[in-house]
Design an enzyme around this catalytic site. Structure first.
Site, mmCIF file in Angstrom:
data_model
loop_
_atom_site.group_PDB
_atom_site.id
_atom_site.type_symbol
_atom_site.label_atom_id
_atom_site.label_comp_id
_atom_site.label_asym_id
_atom_site.label_seq_id
_atom_site.Cartn_x
_atom_site.Cartn_y
_atom_site.Cartn_z
ATOM 1 N N HIS A 116 7.550 -5.666 -12.376
ATOM 2 C CA HIS A 116 6.551 -6.646 -12.815
ATOM 3 C C HIS A 116 6.764 -7.078 -14.263
ATOM 4 O O HIS A 116 6.249 -8.117 -14.679
ATOM 5 C CB HIS A 116 5.134 -6.104 -12.616
ATOM 6 C CG HIS A 116 4.694 -5.088 -13.613
ATOM 7 N ND1 HIS A 116 4.712 -3.730 -13.372
ATOM 8 C CD2 HIS A 116 4.193 -5.210 -14.875
ATOM 9 C CE1 HIS A 116 4.248 -3.084 -14.413
ATOM 10 N NE2 HIS A 116 3.937 -3.953 -15.352
ATOM 11 N N ASP A 146 8.180 -1.262 -7.585
ATOM 12 C CA ASP A 146 8.015 -1.771 -8.946
ATOM 13 C C ASP A 146 9.114 -1.263 -9.879
ATOM 14 O O ASP A 146 8.858 -0.898 -11.020
ATOM 15 C CB ASP A 146 6.634 -1.397 -9.500
ATOM 16 C CG ASP A 146 6.264 -2.226 -10.732
ATOM 17 O OD1 ASP A 146 6.850 -3.315 -10.908
ATOM 18 O OD2 ASP A 146 5.404 -1.782 -11.500
ATOM 19 N N GLY A 217 2.239 -3.414 -22.332
ATOM 20 C CA GLY A 217 3.449 -3.317 -23.145
ATOM 21 C C GLY A 217 4.168 -2.001 -22.940
ATOM 22 O O GLY A 217 5.366 -1.888 -23.185
ATOM 23 N N SER A 219 4.454 -0.698 -19.985
ATOM 24 C CA SER A 219 5.041 -0.766 -18.653
ATOM 25 C C SER A 219 6.561 -0.744 -18.713
ATOM 26 O O SER A 219 7.180 -1.494 -19.465
ATOM 27 C CB SER A 219 4.594 -2.038 -17.936
ATOM 28 O OG SER A 219 3.227 -1.978 -17.614
ATOM 29 N N GLY A 275 8.410 0.172 12.402
ATOM 30 C CA GLY A 275 7.796 -0.944 13.111
ATOM 31 C C GLY A 275 6.454 -0.580 13.703
ATOM 32 O O GLY A 275 6.154 -0.940 14.848
ATOM 33 N N VAL A 276 5.639 0.153 12.926
ATOM 34 C CA VAL A 276 4.305 0.520 13.402
ATOM 35 C C VAL A 276 3.277 0.187 12.327
ATOM 36 O O VAL A 276 3.586 0.178 11.135
ATOM 37 C CB VAL A 276 4.207 2.024 13.743
ATOM 38 C CG1 VAL A 276 5.095 2.366 14.919
ATOM 39 C CG2 VAL A 276 4.539 2.891 12.541
ATOM 40 N N ILE A 278 -0.099 1.757 10.890
ATOM 41 C CA ILE A 278 -0.754 3.055 10.937
ATOM 42 C C ILE A 278 -2.087 3.015 10.205
ATOM 43 O O ILE A 278 -2.354 2.101 9.427
ATOM 44 C CB ILE A 278 0.134 4.161 10.329
ATOM 45 C CG1 ILE A 278 0.448 3.838 8.861
ATOM 46 C CG2 ILE A 278 1.397 4.362 11.147
ATOM 47 C CD1 ILE A 278 1.136 4.970 8.117
#
Length: 477
Positions: A116, A146, A217, A219, A275-276, A278
């Site tokens: 980000h 991230d 800052g 981050s 591919g579920v 939950i």
């Protein structure tokens, strides 16, 4: 006289004892001076520039760029505008600036930071500890964790020692170095408050929670243990004020380095995919499935042609473990599967119809596009013991919804069992107590057969996504 002398002596002894205790406590507190001296050269300031549409007027009567420098320094791209002063688009462009932190992981110029921090940037500049400023290119970013990797054209750069975040313990001292509000190489410290923390929007990161003071800052900057090794990347804070409130979250360095290695090698990240859809197993849901404890990941939906579908997994299955690792919370499943390389086979411990079984699944690669939402249709129908009005769905409606069976909820009695379970108007009921529902009459029949005060699982489709709710029924009416 002797009495006074005795009192003075006792007072002096008390003062000396107090100083001794304070000195002992001071010696027990960590000293970060050597850590900072060794690590600071490897920490960098990252500034980005992005071209955006210019706003016509700012609170000072001119362009939004014509603001006092002190406000721009602290607010960055969050320059406040007064009511009614944002104006429209004047057709031009302006430069938006933001600040963040990062750290060098290789002598030839690879730098780790948050995704980000550099997201959408047209220009990235890295400022080193020796005040050199170098243009950086984005090697790759992974928004799900991230993490981003940058590259500068330089040699023999100072690097940081990478630690092992799996060894962190709650209560351990840690320190952060970064550029909060643009103040380079600011040092803050605290302890590890919790590990393996799940945040609502981040399912792939087992965050390290600390009470280290982190502000805008910081981050992308490193989190150190007392050995001066990087154990995390400072990424988020929990705040209601916009500033530090005692809750900071860092990405474990083991997770970040795995992502960085993939980004350096291919520019993108491959992660395992079942591919579920939950959901957590609540206490009521656990009871409805005949479980003693609420744990595991309940499969609410299985995507067509997905690895899960090909392996025979079904909605209503509860995944209890992956390759021997227990899934104590549903949030743990995406992390365990995400670490598996696409094409590898995993062994799942699954609870189905009250019985545990082992299911082998060949994990796929995460698809690029998200699932499309389904559209709802209207109708009318009879009243059931649930406290709802339902309607049947014809073949055309089912096709548009991507279903082959189910009934639509038209109205919900606020005081009924359905409302208490969280069922809403517009939901599609596809199964009750693991029995498929094809019509309103069948729904009424199945509900009527359920014993009073029983808890049964109900599978719904809401806004194109499947989920389970635990339905607790009272006496027959």
């Amino acid at each position: 006289m002797q009495r006074i002398t005795r009192q003075v002596s006792m007072w002096l002894m008390l003062v000396l004892a107090t100083f001794a205790v304070q000195a002992a406590q001071a010696r027990e507190l960590p000293d970060f001076t050597e850590l900072v001296k060794q690590a600071a050269p490897g920490v960098v300031n990252i500034s980005t520039t992005q071209e955006v549409q210019r706003r016509s007027m700012g609170p000072w009567g001119g362009s939004s760029q014509d603001v006092p420098e002190i406000f721009r320094h602290f607010f960055g791209d969050q320059i406040p505008f007064g009511p009614g002063q944002q104006g429209g688009n004047d057709g031009g462009t302006a430069e938006r600036h933001s600040l963040g932190s990062g750290f060098i992981i290789s002598q030839d110029g690879y730098i780790l930071t948050n995704a980000h921090v550099v997201d959408g940037a047209d220009k990235i500049v890295v400022r080193l500890n020796d005040r050199r400023e170098l243009k950086a290119k984005l090697v790759g970013e992974d928004k799900k964790t991230d993490v981003a990797v940058l590259k500068v054209d330089a040699k023999d750069l100072p690097t940081l020692n990478i630690g092992n975040s799996d060894d962190l313990e709650v209560g351990e001292w840690v320190a952060a170095i970064g550029s909060p509000f643009g103040f380079d190489h600011s040092v803050t410290s605290g302890i590890v408050s919790a590990i393996d923390r799940t945040l609502p929007t981040d399912t792939y990161v087992p965050f390290i929670q600390t009470d280290v003071a982190i502000n805008p800052g910081n981050s992308g900057g490193p989190l150190f243990n007392l050995d001066g090794k990087v154990v995390g990347i400072n990424s988020q804070i929990f705040t209601r004020s916009g500033g530090f409130m005692g809750l900071s979250f860092a990405i474990p360095i083991n997770v970040a380095m795995d992502i960085a290695d993939q980004l350096k090698a291919t520019g993108h990240v491959s992660r395992g995919w079942l591919g579920v859809v939950i959901q957590p197993v609540s206490r009521d849901l656990a009871e409805s499935f005949g479980m003693k404890d609420s744990h595991g990941a309940l499969i609410a939906e299985v995507a067509q042609d997905s690895p899960a579908a090909k392996a025979g997994l079904q909605a209503g299955d509860i995944i209890l473990g992956v390759n021997g690792d227990a899934v104590d919370q549903s949030s743990k499943l995406p992390r365990l599967i995400g670490k598996v390389a696409p094409g590898e086979t995993v062994s799942l411990k699954v609870l189905r119809n009250g019985k545990e079984r082992t299911q082998k699944v060949t994990v796929g690669d995460w698809p690029e596009s998200d699932q499309q939402a389904m559209q709802d249709q209207q109708g009318q129908g009879p009243q059931t013991r649930l406290g709802v009005a339902v309607s049947d769905l014809d073949s055309r409606q089912l096709e548009r919804l991507g279903l082959d069976h189910g009934v639509r909820i038209m109205q919900v009695d606020p005081s009924g069992a359905a409302a208490a379970a969280g069922i809403q108007s517009g939901d599609i009921i596809v199964s009750v107590a693991q029995q498929s529902i094809d019509s309103a009459e069948q729904l009424a029949s199945v509900i009527e057969s359920v014993k009073s005060s029983s808890v049964v699982p109900v599978r719904l489709v809401r806004d194109g996504h499947s989920l389970f709710v635990a339905l607790r029924l009272g006496g027959n009416e």
